[in-house]
Design a protein around this motif. Sequence first.
Motif, PDB file in Angstrom:
ATOM      1  N   TYR A  22       7.330  10.315  -8.752  1.00 57.39           N
ATOM      2  CA  TYR A  22       8.600   9.600  -8.728  1.00 57.39           C
ATOM      3  C   TYR A  22       9.353   9.795 -10.029  1.00 57.39           C
ATOM      4  CZ  TYR A  22      12.021   5.851  -8.557  1.00 57.39           C
ATOM      5  OH  TYR A  22      13.186   5.144  -8.586  1.00 57.39           O
ATOM      6  N   VAL A  23      10.618  10.157  -9.893  1.00 55.57           N
ATOM      7  CA  VAL A  23      11.547  10.250 -11.006  1.00 55.57           C
ATOM      8  C   VAL A  23      12.744   9.376 -10.650  1.00 55.57           C
ATOM      9  CG1 VAL A  23      12.960  11.782 -12.430  1.00 55.57           C
ATOM     10  CG2 VAL A  23      10.784  12.605 -11.493  1.00 55.57           C
ATOM     11  N   PRO A  24      13.093   8.369 -11.480  1.00 57.84           N
ATOM     12  CA  PRO A  24      14.114   7.387 -11.084  1.00 57.84           C
ATOM     13  C   PRO A  24      15.462   7.975 -10.717  1.00 57.84           C
ATOM     14  CG  PRO A  24      12.893   6.580 -12.971  1.00 57.84           C
ATOM     15  CD  PRO A  24      12.463   7.988 -12.760  1.00 57.84           C
ATOM     16  N   ASP A  25      15.842   9.119 -11.282  1.00 60.92           N
ATOM     17  CA  ASP A  25      17.172   9.649 -11.004  1.00 60.92           C
ATOM     18  C   ASP A  25      17.166  10.699  -9.897  1.00 60.92           C
ATOM     19  OD1 ASP A  25      15.819  11.603 -12.349  1.00 60.92           O
ATOM     20  OD2 ASP A  25      17.462  12.126 -13.703  1.00 60.92           O
ATOM     21  N   GLN A  26      16.068  10.785  -9.136  1.00 56.62           N
ATOM     22  CA  GLN A  26      16.004  11.766  -8.058  1.00 56.62           C
ATOM     23  C   GLN A  26      15.694  11.056  -6.735  1.00 56.62           C
ATOM     24  OE1 GLN A  26      13.268  14.940  -8.874  1.00 56.62           O
ATOM     25  NE2 GLN A  26      14.179  15.462 -10.850  1.00 56.62           N
ATOM     26  N   VAL A  27      16.239  11.622  -5.666  1.00 59.06           N
ATOM     27  CA  VAL A  27      15.972  11.136  -4.319  1.00 59.06           C
ATOM     28  C   VAL A  27      16.213  12.292  -3.368  1.00 59.06           C
ATOM     29  CG1 VAL A  27      18.329  10.358  -3.827  1.00 59.06           C
ATOM     30  CG2 VAL A  27      16.393   9.270  -2.677  1.00 59.06           C
ATOM     31  N   GLY A  85       0.807  -1.212   0.000  1.00 63.79           N
ATOM     32  CA  GLY A  85       0.000   0.000   0.000  1.00 63.79           C
ATOM     33  C   GLY A  85       0.836   1.257   0.000  1.00 63.79           C
ATOM     34  N   TYR A  86       1.940   1.241   0.727  1.00 60.55           N
ATOM     35  CA  TYR A  86       2.849   2.385   0.794  1.00 60.55           C
ATOM     36  C   TYR A  86       3.464   2.695  -0.568  1.00 60.55           C
ATOM     37  CZ  TYR A  86       7.345   4.616   1.996  1.00 60.55           C
ATOM     38  OH  TYR A  86       8.443   5.433   2.047  1.00 60.55           O
ATOM     39  N   SER A  87       3.631   1.660  -1.404  1.00 57.05           N
ATOM     40  CA  SER A  87       4.304   1.826  -2.690  1.00 57.05           C
ATOM     41  C   SER A  87       3.375   2.238  -3.823  1.00 57.05           C
ATOM     42  CB  SER A  87       5.012   0.514  -3.075  1.00 57.05           C
ATOM     43  OG  SER A  87       5.902   0.091  -2.070  1.00 57.05           O
ATOM     44  N   LEU A  88       2.060   2.201  -3.632  1.00 57.02           N
ATOM     45  CA  LEU A  88       1.120   2.402  -4.727  1.00 57.02           C
ATOM     46  C   LEU A  88       1.047   3.831  -5.283  1.00 57.02           C
ATOM     47  CD1 LEU A  88      -1.891   0.131  -3.696  1.00 57.02           C
ATOM     48  CD2 LEU A  88      -0.213  -0.257  -5.509  1.00 57.02           C
ATOM     49  N   PRO A  89       1.151   4.899  -4.463  1.00 57.35           N
ATOM     50  CA  PRO A  89       0.902   6.250  -5.014  1.00 57.35           C
ATOM     51  C   PRO A  89       1.897   6.712  -6.070  1.00 57.35           C
ATOM     52  CG  PRO A  89       0.681   6.254  -2.630  1.00 57.35           C
ATOM     53  CD  PRO A  89       1.270   4.938  -3.000  1.00 57.35           C
ATOM     54  N   ASP A  90       3.040   6.049  -6.206  1.00 58.13           N
ATOM     55  CA  ASP A  90       4.055   6.417  -7.198  1.00 58.13           C
ATOM     56  C   ASP A  90       4.581   7.831  -6.974  1.00 58.13           C
ATOM     57  OD1 ASP A  90       5.649   5.707  -9.439  1.00 58.13           O
ATOM     58  OD2 ASP A  90       4.400   6.969 -10.719  1.00 58.13           O
ATOM     59  N   ASP A  91       4.691   8.246  -5.730  1.00 59.41           N
ATOM     60  CA  ASP A  91       5.336   9.517  -5.418  1.00 59.41           C
ATOM     61  C   ASP A  91       6.824   9.267  -5.214  1.00 59.41           C
ATOM     62  OD1 ASP A  91       5.622   9.633  -2.047  1.00 59.41           O
ATOM     63  OD2 ASP A  91       4.272   8.164  -2.922  1.00 59.41           O
ATOM     64  N   LEU A  92       7.587  10.333  -4.948  1.00 62.94           N
ATOM     65  CA  LEU A  92       9.028  10.206  -4.846  1.00 62.94           C
ATOM     66  C   LEU A  92       9.431   9.310  -3.673  1.00 62.94           C
ATOM     67  CD1 LEU A  92      11.756  11.101  -5.979  1.00 62.94           C
ATOM     68  CD2 LEU A  92      11.673  13.090  -4.471  1.00 62.94           C
ATOM     69  N   LEU A  93       8.679   9.377  -2.566  1.00 63.26           N
ATOM     70  CA  LEU A  93       9.027   8.574  -1.403  1.00 63.26           C
ATOM     71  C   LEU A  93       8.756   7.096  -1.648  1.00 63.26           C
ATOM     72  CD1 LEU A  93      10.084   8.870   1.486  1.00 63.26           C
ATOM     73  CD2 LEU A  93       7.710   9.029   2.257  1.00 63.26           C
ATOM     74  N   SER A  94       7.584   6.760  -2.162  1.00 66.64           N
ATOM     75  CA  SER A  94       7.265   5.350  -2.414  1.00 66.64           C
ATOM     76  C   SER A  94       8.131   4.783  -3.526  1.00 66.64           C
ATOM     77  CB  SER A  94       5.785   5.203  -2.766  1.00 66.64           C
ATOM     78  OG  SER A  94       5.486   5.867  -3.979  1.00 66.64           O
ATOM     79  N   GLY A  95       8.451   5.596  -4.530  1.00 65.05           N
ATOM     80  CA  GLY A  95       9.332   5.124  -5.593  1.00 65.05           C
ATOM     81  C   GLY A  95      10.727   4.812  -5.091  1.00 65.05           C
ATOM     82  N   THR A  96      11.217   5.612  -4.145  1.00 65.64           N
ATOM     83  CA  THR A  96      12.512   5.328  -3.532  1.00 65.64           C
ATOM     84  C   THR A  96      12.465   4.003  -2.783  1.00 65.64           C
ATOM     85  OG1 THR A  96      12.944   7.699  -3.293  1.00 65.64           O
ATOM     86  CG2 THR A  96      14.270   6.214  -1.961  1.00 65.64           C
ATOM     87  N   GLY A  97      11.344   3.734  -2.101  1.00 67.82           N
ATOM     88  CA  GLY A  97      11.195   2.454  -1.417  1.00 67.82           C
ATOM     89  C   GLY A  97      11.191   1.286  -2.385  1.00 67.82           C
ATOM     90  N   LEU A  98      10.526   1.441  -3.536  1.00 65.04           N
ATOM     91  CA  LEU A  98      10.514   0.367  -4.529  1.00 65.04           C
ATOM     92  C   LEU A  98      11.903   0.154  -5.122  1.00 65.04           C
ATOM     93  CD1 LEU A  98       7.200   0.698  -6.560  1.00 65.04           C
ATOM     94  CD2 LEU A  98       7.974  -1.234  -5.200  1.00 65.04           C
ATOM     95  N   ARG A  99      12.657   1.248  -5.307  1.00 65.45           N
ATOM     96  CA  ARG A  99      14.016   1.088  -5.809  1.00 65.45           C
ATOM     97  C   ARG A  99      14.866   0.317  -4.796  1.00 65.45           C
ATOM     98  NH1 ARG A  99      17.013   6.341  -7.790  1.00 65.45           N
ATOM     99  NH2 ARG A  99      16.546   6.991  -5.663  1.00 65.45           N
ATOM    100  N   THR A 100      14.671   0.579  -3.514  1.00 66.54           N
ATOM    101  CA  THR A 100      15.367  -0.186  -2.479  1.00 66.54           C
ATOM    102  C   THR A 100      14.960  -1.657  -2.538  1.00 66.54           C
ATOM    103  OG1 THR A 100      15.417   1.775  -1.052  1.00 66.54           O
ATOM    104  CG2 THR A 100      15.804  -0.353  -0.009  1.00 66.54           C
ATOM    105  N   ALA A 101      13.667  -1.910  -2.723  1.00 66.45           N
ATOM    106  CA  ALA A 101      13.196  -3.293  -2.830  1.00 66.45           C
ATOM    107  C   ALA A 101      13.816  -3.991  -4.032  1.00 66.45           C
ATOM    108  CB  ALA A 101      11.674  -3.321  -2.920  1.00 66.45           C
TER     109      ALA A 101
END
Length: 549
Positions: free
Chosen positions: A298-303, A167-183
């Motif tokens: 979420y933008v893949p090259d930003q954190v 659920g945390y990863s669904l919104p596709d914002d910068l924070l959740s996208g960073t979590g998915l990249r970690t996963a």
Amino acid sequence: MLLRRRRERLRGWVRQAGFRAYVATDRRSPVSELSARLLRKAFPDHWSFLLGEIALYSFVVLVLTGSYLTLYFDPSLAEVPYSGSYEPLRGLLVSKAYESTLHISFDVRGGLLIRQMHHWSALVFVAAIGVHMLRVFFTGAFRRPREMNWSIGVTLFLLSLLEGFCGYSLPDDLLSGTGLRTANSIVLSIPVVGTYLSFLLWDGPFPGTAMNRRLYIVHVLFVPGALLALITVHLILVVYLKHTQWAGRGKTNRNVVGQPMFPSFTAKSAGLSLMVAGVTALLGGLAQINPVWLFGPYVPDQVSTDAQPDWYVGFLEGALRLMPGVEWNVAGHTVMWNVLLPAVVLPALLFVLLYLYPFFERWVTGDMVEHHLCDRPRDRPTRTGLGVAGIAWYAVLLMAGGNDVLTVWFGVSVNVLTWIFRVSLFALPVLSFLVTKRVCLALQRHDRQLLEEGEETGEVYQDLAGGISEQHEPVGPEQRYKLLVRDIPQPLEHPGRRAPWRSRIRASLSSWYYGDRVDMPATAEERLQVSSRIADPVAGGVVDEQETG
């Protein structure tokens, strides 16, 4: 007059129809027998038994609010220009997942309230399961015959972590996208199969376009279904095995003393459910959480800094930050120890230990007796020390997951703080264990002193010689019962040097677990009564249920 007659006729018709329906159902299924047993089931009234109910009612809030959100959320990662109410992002290309999250937050009536209630109830749900498991652990409620229910509880906790992450990863914002990249990095760290597994899950290279839809299906279908099934089995086992209870007058290992399910427990439980829903609504309306519009898409090259996941998986973030950068190249394969150990091996070991602990303690003690009386944590100092050490270990990892934020707050170098956490990760659990064990033994000595000298009255008197002493009065029968009725196994005798190594290890562990103890002063008659109170219910009869007013 005519209207009153019609009302009476309608009520009579409803009562008759209900009675006929009940009779028809009862003839085809054991409704009367099951209802009679269930409605008269005795529930202990101690507050600590309500922790599991808080988790249950939080799950109900999750299902209701999540069902509402599914009507408006679109998990697609296809890009569309944003044209909603939030002006700073208008015209920006965003995914449909992010756009629908903003739409729920700003354009759907009550959407932000429901969305924040959903997030808060998820946090409360995981927290309640965790605290409930701690209560079960510290009181020994996982022992025979409840090992299966403990395993189901651990599985529920594991599934709740997975559900929260999805659920945390669904919104596709910068924070959740960073979590998915970690996963994704965690999956890639698995030797040999990591690359293939990553391509299978993400349907290509990260970030791909399929993962969000798959997470959505897992989040709204698979995991909730599994949670619902396991909760049902868990509750059935609670009813079948009966509740554990704290020692007290009239409470033994062969009965359950409490209030009947109807009407006493039902009224209390219904009130608690309304309180849980009300507090969740207050949090959703007053306490902002996960403002995705501030994070941006979420933008893949930003954190950004200050990017931490929810607390229940924060320990994984902390473990990743504390692990030194160690990589090996073996036969053309890169083994990323800096990711594999903290994010794969560590949580796997944690849950294996949780699953196996009841069987490990039973093996150490050789205890095959059924237990329905709760242990006081002070009476099991080694087990309590291990639990507190685990909490300290988790706390260090959780704080390490926010080392960048703590660096800003305290003005300390992030490298210095990281080394402090690395040392604390090993030193603090050991220190916590030693201190907790000493405190438990000190509390046992205090209990012994109460039994020997009685309670202080707050009054002093002077004897003829001029000496001053305090007055004491004997402890009451209820408290004396509570202090004396405890079930602490004796350490196993050492089998000798020629015995098999397993027997020697078992005896050493048993001595470590139960060698330090404080025996309570009791008469021969009291010891006989205590033995009868904690006797095995299988040998002494079935567990009975008794009701109190």
